[in-house]
Design an enzyme around this catalytic site. Structure first.
Site, PDB file in Angstrom:
ATOM      1  N   TYR A  47      18.770  -0.550   2.327  1.00 35.20           N
ATOM      2  CA  TYR A  47      18.612  -1.239   1.044  1.00 35.20           C
ATOM      3  C   TYR A  47      19.968  -1.738   0.553  1.00 35.20           C
ATOM      4  O   TYR A  47      20.126  -2.889   0.149  1.00 35.20           O
ATOM      5  CB  TYR A  47      17.982  -0.275   0.041  1.00 35.20           C
ATOM      6  CG  TYR A  47      17.767  -0.825  -1.351  1.00 35.20           C
ATOM      7  CD1 TYR A  47      16.925  -1.906  -1.569  1.00 35.20           C
ATOM      8  CD2 TYR A  47      18.375  -0.231  -2.457  1.00 35.20           C
ATOM      9  CE1 TYR A  47      16.707  -2.405  -2.854  1.00 35.20           C
ATOM     10  CE2 TYR A  47      18.159  -0.704  -3.735  1.00 35.20           C
ATOM     11  CZ  TYR A  47      17.336  -1.794  -3.933  1.00 35.20           C
ATOM     12  OH  TYR A  47      17.121  -2.278  -5.203  1.00 35.20           O
TER      13      TYR A  47
ATOM     14  N   ASP B 251       0.843  -1.186   0.000  1.00 31.35           N
ATOM     15  CA  ASP B 251       0.000   0.000   0.000  1.00 31.35           C
ATOM     16  C   ASP B 251       0.882   1.242   0.000  1.00 31.35           C
ATOM     17  O   ASP B 251       1.307   1.732   1.043  1.00 31.35           O
ATOM     18  CB  ASP B 251      -0.921   0.005   1.218  1.00 31.35           C
ATOM     19  CG  ASP B 251      -1.954   1.121   1.154  1.00 31.35           C
ATOM     20  OD1 ASP B 251      -2.127   1.697   0.059  1.00 31.35           O
ATOM     21  OD2 ASP B 251      -2.580   1.424   2.191  1.00 31.35           O
TER      22      ASP B 251
ATOM     23  N   THR C  97      11.080   1.358 -13.484  1.00 31.30           N
ATOM     24  CA  THR C  97      10.041   0.434 -13.044  1.00 31.30           C
ATOM     25  C   THR C  97       8.835   1.190 -12.481  1.00 31.30           C
ATOM     26  O   THR C  97       8.022   0.613 -11.756  1.00 31.30           O
ATOM     27  CB  THR C  97      10.585  -0.530 -11.978  1.00 31.30           C
ATOM     28  OG1 THR C  97      11.062   0.221 -10.849  1.00 31.30           O
ATOM     29  CG2 THR C  97      11.713  -1.370 -12.540  1.00 31.30           C
TER      30      THR C  97
ATOM     31  N   LYS D 248      21.145  -5.678   0.102  1.00 36.81           N
ATOM     32  CA  LYS D 248      21.622  -6.184  -1.181  1.00 36.81           C
ATOM     33  C   LYS D 248      23.051  -6.706  -1.078  1.00 36.81           C
ATOM     34  O   LYS D 248      23.414  -7.682  -1.754  1.00 36.81           O
ATOM     35  CB  LYS D 248      21.525  -5.089  -2.247  1.00 36.81           C
ATOM     36  CG  LYS D 248      20.094  -4.760  -2.656  1.00 36.81           C
ATOM     37  CD  LYS D 248      19.366  -5.972  -3.213  1.00 36.81           C
ATOM     38  CE  LYS D 248      18.024  -5.620  -3.811  1.00 36.81           C
ATOM     39  NZ  LYS D 248      17.301  -6.832  -4.291  1.00 36.81           N
TER      40      LYS D 248
END
Length: 272
Positions: free
Chosen positions: A188, A43, A223, A192
C-alpha cells in the site's frame, strides 16, 4: 468566492461509494460541480477480526446513496462501477462522463486496492488486525489500482484537456505512507509513493495548461475501519493528533480545487 464556484464544472471522484471519496463528492457538489462517482464493490468478510462490521458493509455497497446526496445538494451525479486495475477503465470513465455531463475539469484519485501485507511474516499487526505476507497478488492489487490506474486517469485527463484547449484543471491524489514507507502495509505504501510521484510530475508537466496537481495525506480517518484499539493508539501517539472524519479531509480537497488555491501545486499536504 461565489457560493457555488464550480458551477458548470465536472468532477470525477474515484472510490467514492463511501468514506473520503463519498464526502469529497458531496463537498464538490455543494460548490456546484456535477460529479461522476466511480466505485468497485469488494467482497469483504463480515467477520474480519479487528475491524468493525461497518468496514465490510461500506466496501460492498454501490454508490446509490452518494448519488442521492449529490443531487440533494443541487448538482447532477452519475455513478459508474469500474475496476481501475483494468487499463481500459480510464478512457471508458471519461467517455461516459463527457457523454453525460461534458468534459472533466476536476480529477480526484481516491480509489485504492488496499491489502494489508508485510515482510515480517507476522500473523497480526500491533492493532490485532490480520496481516499477510507480501505476494504477487497483494502487490498487484494495489499497484495496478493506486499507481497504474491513477496514472492512466491523469494521462487521460491531460490528453483530453489538451485536445479541447482547456485552461483550467485540478488533480488531487490521496496518499498514505508514501516515500517514507509503510511498515505493516508495505505494498500500500509503495503504491501510494508511486502515485505521489506521478502527481508531482503532473504538477510540473501540466502547469502550462492551467492544471494544478496536489497530494493530500489525511490523518487516520474513520471510514469504517477504525476500532477502539485504533483510537487508543492514535490518542497515545501525539504526531497522529486525532482521528479525522471523512468530511474534514473532503473540505481540504474541495478547497484545493478553488481559484483561491490556484497558486498551490506540486505539494504533498499532510493533515493532522
Amino acid at each position: 468566492m461565489s457560493v457555488r464556484p464550480f458551477e458548470g464544472r465536472v468532477a470525477l471522484v474515484t472510490g467514492a461509494n463511501h468514506g473520503i471519496g463519498a464526502s469529497t463528492a458531496l463537498a464538490l457538489a455543494e460548490f456546484g460541480a456535477d460529479v461522476v462517482v466511480t466505485y468497485l464493490r469488494l467482497d469483504v468478510p463480515d467477520d474480519d477480526p479487528g475491524r468493525p462490521a461497518a468496514y465490510a458493509e461500506h466496501r460492498r455497497q454501490d454508490a446509490t446513496a452518494v448519488v442521492e446526496v449529490v443531487r440533494a445538494a443541487g448538482s447532477k451525479a452519475l455513478s459508474i462501477e469500474a475496476d481501475l486495475a483494468d487499463p481500459a477503465s480510464p478512457a471508458r470513465l471519461f467517455d461516459q462522463a463527457e457523454d453525460t455531463f461534458g468534459p472533466v475539469a476536476i480529477l480526484v484519485n481516491n480509489a485504492s486496492g488496499w491489502r494489508q501485507d508485510t515482510f515480517t511474516g507476522a500473523s497480526n499487526d500491533t492493532l490485532g488486525r490480520p496481516n499477510r505476507a507480501v505476494t504477487a497478488e497483494s502487490i498487484d492489487a494495489q499497484l495496478l489500482v493506486d499507481a497504474r490506474g491513477s496514472a492512466l486517469l491523469i494521462a487521460e485527463f491531460a490528453h483530453r484537456h489538451r485536445q479541447r484547449g482547456a485552461d483550467w484543471g485540478r488533480i488531487i491524489s490521496l496518499t498514505s505512507g508514501g516515500s517514507g514507507g509503510f511498515p505493516g502495509e508495505v505494498s500500500y505504501g509503495a503504491a501510494k509513493a508511486a502515485l505521489e510521484n506521478y502527481t508531482m510530475s503532473a504538477s510540473v508537466e501540466l502547469a502550462s495548461l492551467g492544471i494544478t496537481a496536489n497530494v493530500v495525506y489525511p490523518p487516520v480517518t474513520d471510514t469504517g475501519w477504525v476500532n477502539d484499539a485504533v483510537r487508543e493508539a492514535v490518542a497515545g501517539n501525539p504526531p497522529l493528533h486525532h482521528v479525522a472524519e471523512p468530511e474534514e479531509v473532503a473540505e481540504v480537497i474541495a478547497w484545493l480545487c478553488t481559484d483561491g488555491a490556484r497558486l498551490v501545486t506540486g505539494n504533498v499536504i499532510r493533515l493532522r
